[in-house]
Design a protein around this motif. Structure first.
Motif, PDB file in Angstrom:
ATOM      1  N   ILE A   1      33.540  58.438  38.134  1.00 33.27           N
ATOM      2  CA  ILE A   1      32.160  57.935  38.245  1.00 33.27           C
ATOM      3  C   ILE A   1      31.466  58.472  39.493  1.00 33.27           C
ATOM      4  O   ILE A   1      30.283  58.182  39.710  1.00 33.27           O
ATOM      5  CB  ILE A   1      32.102  56.385  38.260  1.00 33.27           C
TER       6      ILE A   1
ATOM      7  N   HIS B   1      35.119  51.348  46.052  1.00 34.34           N
ATOM      8  CA  HIS B   1      35.917  51.574  44.832  1.00 34.34           C
ATOM      9  C   HIS B   1      36.386  53.026  44.729  1.00 34.34           C
ATOM     10  O   HIS B   1      35.935  53.905  45.472  1.00 34.34           O
ATOM     11  CB  HIS B   1      35.087  51.215  43.597  1.00 34.34           C
ATOM     12  N   GLY B   2      37.266  53.267  43.761  1.00 30.01           N
ATOM     13  CA  GLY B   2      37.731  54.621  43.483  1.00 30.01           C
ATOM     14  C   GLY B   2      36.899  55.262  42.381  1.00 30.01           C
ATOM     15  O   GLY B   2      35.743  54.863  42.147  1.00 30.01           O
ATOM     16  N   SER B   3      37.500  56.201  41.660  1.00 29.13           N
ATOM     17  CA  SER B   3      36.720  57.018  40.721  1.00 29.13           C
ATOM     18  C   SER B   3      36.623  56.387  39.325  1.00 29.13           C
ATOM     19  O   SER B   3      35.955  56.943  38.450  1.00 29.13           O
ATOM     20  CB  SER B   3      37.339  58.407  40.612  1.00 29.13           C
ATOM     21  N   ALA B   4      37.279  55.260  39.099  1.00 33.19           N
ATOM     22  CA  ALA B   4      37.175  54.505  37.832  1.00 33.19           C
ATOM     23  C   ALA B   4      37.099  55.412  36.606  1.00 33.19           C
ATOM     24  O   ALA B   4      36.115  55.358  35.851  1.00 33.19           O
ATOM     25  CB  ALA B   4      35.973  53.557  37.886  1.00 33.19           C
TER      26      ALA B   4
ATOM     27  N   ASP C   1      38.201  55.261  33.747  1.00 29.75           N
ATOM     28  CA  ASP C   1      38.037  54.568  32.453  1.00 29.75           C
ATOM     29  C   ASP C   1      36.586  54.437  32.011  1.00 29.75           C
ATOM     30  O   ASP C   1      36.301  54.342  30.824  1.00 29.75           O
ATOM     31  CB  ASP C   1      38.714  53.180  32.502  1.00 29.75           C
ATOM     32  N   ILE C   2      35.658  54.438  32.969  1.00 23.28           N
ATOM     33  CA  ILE C   2      34.246  54.263  32.579  1.00 23.28           C
ATOM     34  C   ILE C   2      33.398  55.478  32.965  1.00 23.28           C
ATOM     35  O   ILE C   2      32.174  55.430  32.895  1.00 23.28           O
ATOM     36  CB  ILE C   2      33.646  52.983  33.207  1.00 23.28           C
TER      37      ILE C   2
ATOM     38  N   SER D   1      28.503  50.747  37.968  1.00 24.06           N
ATOM     39  CA  SER D   1      27.506  50.167  38.867  1.00 24.06           C
ATOM     40  C   SER D   1      27.342  51.088  40.067  1.00 24.06           C
ATOM     41  O   SER D   1      28.318  51.399  40.753  1.00 24.06           O
ATOM     42  CB  SER D   1      27.959  48.795  39.358  1.00 24.06           C
TER      43      SER D   1
HETATM   44  P1  ATP Z   1      41.381  53.845  44.479  1.00 22.78           P
HETATM   45  O1  ATP Z   1      42.831  53.521  44.713  1.00 22.78           O
HETATM   46  O2  ATP Z   1      41.089  55.315  44.454  1.00 22.78           O
HETATM   47  O3  ATP Z   1      40.445  53.062  45.347  1.00 22.78           O
HETATM   48  P2  ATP Z   1      41.588  52.097  42.246  1.00 22.78           P
HETATM   49  O4  ATP Z   1      42.865  52.390  41.563  1.00 22.78           O
HETATM   50  O5  ATP Z   1      41.500  50.917  43.161  1.00 22.78           O
HETATM   51  O6  ATP Z   1      41.042  53.398  42.994  1.00 22.78           O
HETATM   52  P3  ATP Z   1      39.075  52.050  41.027  1.00 22.78           P
HETATM   53  O7  ATP Z   1      38.804  53.368  40.443  1.00 22.78           O
HETATM   54  O8  ATP Z   1      38.463  51.729  42.337  1.00 22.78           O
HETATM   55  O9  ATP Z   1      40.614  51.888  41.079  1.00 22.78           O
HETATM   56  O10 ATP Z   1      38.584  50.921  40.054  1.00 22.78           O
HETATM   57  C1  ATP Z   1      39.396  49.994  39.376  1.00 22.78           C
HETATM   58  C2  ATP Z   1      38.582  49.497  38.188  1.00 22.78           C
HETATM   59  O11 ATP Z   1      37.454  48.742  38.633  1.00 22.78           O
HETATM   60  C3  ATP Z   1      37.986  50.650  37.402  1.00 22.78           C
HETATM   61  O12 ATP Z   1      38.898  51.121  36.464  1.00 22.78           O
HETATM   62  C4  ATP Z   1      36.743  50.060  36.819  1.00 22.78           C
HETATM   63  O13 ATP Z   1      37.013  49.412  35.607  1.00 22.78           O
HETATM   64  C5  ATP Z   1      36.304  49.051  37.867  1.00 22.78           C
HETATM   65  N1  ATP Z   1      35.265  49.637  38.756  1.00 22.78           N
HETATM   66  C6  ATP Z   1      35.475  50.292  39.907  1.00 22.78           C
HETATM   67  N2  ATP Z   1      34.321  50.723  40.414  1.00 22.78           N
HETATM   68  C7  ATP Z   1      33.354  50.345  39.567  1.00 22.78           C
HETATM   69  C8  ATP Z   1      31.934  50.498  39.538  1.00 22.78           C
HETATM   70  N3  ATP Z   1      31.265  51.150  40.502  1.00 22.78           N
HETATM   71  N4  ATP Z   1      31.261  49.985  38.496  1.00 22.78           N
HETATM   72  C9  ATP Z   1      31.902  49.328  37.525  1.00 22.78           C
HETATM   73  N5  ATP Z   1      33.228  49.142  37.488  1.00 22.78           N
HETATM   74  C10 ATP Z   1      33.959  49.645  38.505  1.00 22.78           C
END
Ligand code: ATP
Length: 361
Positions: A14, A280-283, A285-286, A293
């Motif tokens: 994302i 957050h990370g790169s999510a 899945d969406i 968001s």
């Molecule tokens: P990292 O370790 O790189 O921080 P992570 O494993 O914690 O990444 P994320 O990619 O941050 O995982 O996000 C976890 C889940 O939260 C995502 O799969 C998504 O469903 C949700 N999420 C994260 N960011 C967003 C966003 N900006 N908008 C909507 N949903 C989000």
């Protein structure tokens, strides 16, 4: 009028959507005062070229006034040791630009319902300062896996590293209004000083620094216990300072108490450089579906404006940062345009447009 060079790195998942959203909002708020230059980097870039942080991207980041980043990392893109390649984009920038303080505000905004029953906007408002260059993550790429039988990573603390992040936290507390519960300025030192010497050292050095700030209360919490306190009495916190990995984990928990990862901004700053991206990370899945968001990245852009304004004593930029903060909160409070992770159905682009409209109102 002074202008600022901002390097932007979209990244993976994302990342491009939320980064472009923040750029659109910042342009609306600041006009020509910010000059954006796009640079490459991340896991997909590594797949194409072998470089997760290309030299020219690093040089551009080093020379810019600030860096705005979407997110980096793809689960399938890993090194032979199993760790993810994409994280090296921001990890290398942290280490090479010495971004020692990772500032993660945890604030319940109007229009957002906390999953913790009964808490209202204004009652949860604290900042987690995560030490960003040492601790357990200092071992990135240097741990040992011995014949597939034994694995180690070393937790690193230095006096210089702890002192500066502690001082940063106390200075931050001085600029804030104190904890919502009692209005007292407070730095809570989060560690496991009861178990490991490194954390006892972290605590002792923080205590030494605290002696120079008699106007700010010092408080201590073990990293396990604080996860309960953050749920049961979040209004007691003002500034929390923590070792790198603890800060990483606690800031996701804190984000969860005020709406989730999609709303939590992050600023990674040192004495000379600043990198701004959502917590957050790169999510993946969406990704690419206009579902993410952009709020966390937009609010990170606002943190960038505040940081630049402080560094360059720029009142107009400070006002622009405040306008962005207010616009995001006004959109959420109005309740017509709410991102999916907060229970609404607004797309990434709809959120961007709504914040821009609010800025122009
Ligand atoms: P990292 O370790 O790189 O921080 P992570 O494993 O914690 O990444 P994320 O990619 O941050 O995982 O996000 C976890 C889940 O939260 C995502 O799969 C998504 O469903 C949700 N999420 C994260 N960011 C967003 C966003 N900006 N908008 C909507 N949903 C989000």
């Amino acid at each position: 009028m002074r202008t600022y060079d901002i390097v932007t790195i979209d990244g993976d998942g994302i990342g491009p959507e939320v980064c472009q959203s923040a750029i659109t909002v910042l342009r609306e708020a600041c006009g020509e005062r910010l000059r954006f230059t796009a640079a490459e980097g991340g896991a997909a870039h590594h797949l194409k070229t072998g470089a997760v942080l290309p030299d020219d991207t690093f040089a551009a980041c080093r020379d810019a006034h600030a860096i705005l980043h979407g997110a980096a990392g793809l689960p399938g893109v890993t090194y032979p040791d199993g760790t993810e390649v994409g994280n090296d984009l921001h990890l290398r920038l942290r280490f090479r630009l010495d971004l020692y303080a990772n500032v993660r505000p945890i604030r319940l905004l109007r229009g957002v319902t906390s999953p913790l029953a009964g808490w209202q906007p204004g009652q949860i408002d604290y900042v987690i300062v995560r030490e960003n260059t040492e601790g357990l993550y200092a071992s990135r790429g240097a741990g040992i896996n011995l014949r597939g039988e034994v694995a180690t990573d070393t937790l690193v603390m230095t006096r210089k590293g702890v002192e500066r992040v502690a001082r940063f936290s106390f200075e931050l507390a001085r600029r804030r209004q104190g904890a919502p519960r009692d209005g007292r300025r407070r730095v809570t030192v989060c560690d496991k000083a009861n178990i490991l010497r490194s954390y006892a050292f972290f605590r002792a050095v923080c205590d030494e620094v605290a002696a120079g700030y008699p106007d700010v209360e010092i408080d201590h919490a073990y990293a396990d216990a604080i996860t309960v306190h953050m749920l049961k009495k979040p209004d007691c916190y003002d500034v929390i300072v923590a070792e790198n990995m603890f800060g990483d984990i606690l800031s996701d928990l804190g984000a969860g108490t005020v709406g989730g990862l999609g709303i939590a901004p992050s600023a990674e700053v040192g004495d000379a450089h600043g990198l701004f991206q959502g917590a957050h990370g790169s999510a993946p899945d969406i990704a690419g579906q206009n579902l993410a968001s952009p709020v966390a990245t937009i609010l990170s852009g606002a943190l960038m404006l505040h940081w630049l304004a402080d560094r360059h004593d720029d009142a107009d930029l400070r006002a622009a940062g405040e306008r962005v903060d207010r616009a995001v909160e006004a959109v959420l409070a109005a309740g017509h345009t709410v991102p999916r992770d907060l229970g609404g159905n607004a797309s990434c682009s709809a959120m961007t447009e709504a914040v821009c409209r609010q800025l122009g109102a």
